[in-house]
Design an enzyme around this catalytic site. Sequence first.
Site, PDB file in Angstrom:
ATOM      1  CG  HIS A   1      -2.020   0.915   1.272  1.00 30.35           C
ATOM      2  ND1 HIS A   1      -1.906   2.248   0.956  1.00 30.35           N
ATOM      3  CD2 HIS A   1      -3.328   0.730   1.623  1.00 30.35           C
ATOM      4  CE1 HIS A   1      -3.077   2.846   1.112  1.00 30.35           C
ATOM      5  NE2 HIS A   1      -3.952   1.937   1.511  1.00 30.35           N
TER       6      HIS A   1
ATOM      7  CD  GLU B   1      -3.696   1.331  -2.078  1.00 24.25           C
ATOM      8  OE1 GLU B   1      -4.387   0.330  -1.816  1.00 24.25           O
ATOM      9  OE2 GLU B   1      -4.113   2.501  -1.999  1.00 24.25           O
TER      10      GLU B   1
END
Length: 300
Positions: A167, A270
């Site tokens: 992320h 991400e």
Amino acid sequence: MSTAQVERVELDQLVCWRIRAADSELLVAQQGAQVLSYQQGEQPPLIWLSPDAAYQRGQSVRGGVPVCWPWFGDLRRNPQAVQAHYHQEQAPAHGLVRALDWELLGIDEEDDTVTLRFVYDTRTQPLEGWPRDVGLTFVVRLAQDLSMSLETHNRGDTPLTLSQALHSYFAVSDVRQVSVEGLQACRYIDTLMDWQELRQQDELGFSAETDRIYLDTPARLSIVDPGWGRRIHLDARGSRSAVLWNPWIDKAKRLSQFPDDAWQNMLCIETANVLEDVVQLKADERHRLELRLSSEPLVS
């Protein structure tokens, strides 16, 4: 002989390592094996860390590269095969390992390269509500660029299905001026438009809140940032999906560890395995999700 510097530091409640090598600086927390920040030479940081970041046990730090595993986002939005492995009422967002301590196996130094190896073993640290036998290995390598590798080893005797993401929060001069290369013609799910499937027509720019899941993504995506005169390259392996996110003005005010105006200087891309790109592992099978970050000056 190594010219790298490795320093153990404590930021409030978290044990971290500050690494200096190859004219770059990296900060990594033991909790979540989370890369917190990364900067090359005199450049602005490549990885964004919130000015309001809180270093508290049991909660992910805002910014850096949290590891989302064994699911990404809201578990209820994941395929049924991912949901079926979890046996609790309330499922935390982004999985189960972001806010747990990983074991640091070692830090290796060679010339201008430093490699950190973290492991999470569900045999010795069972995950509540997720009774699977899995060995996780996360390797962070700092050299002229930054590489991350997340390997999942299904040690159980039945198949395993999971979603996951690195992320990554990227630092940008002004998100309204940057664009992302590599997504043209990709299908995407716009979660802000009732999860409609659409197709990217042109280079992606930003003028409002963005929360999209791109599918069938190429191996390389690039952030073009004219304000800082650079292009950040994301080179991925073991992934065919990516999530792009910026909260913009209104949502930024509701986020924890996030200044109201911080949306201007960050962009999440991400590197993921989500939706139809989930990971399916047979008994004793392994999967590796890899991401390499580098930058180069923009040529006018």
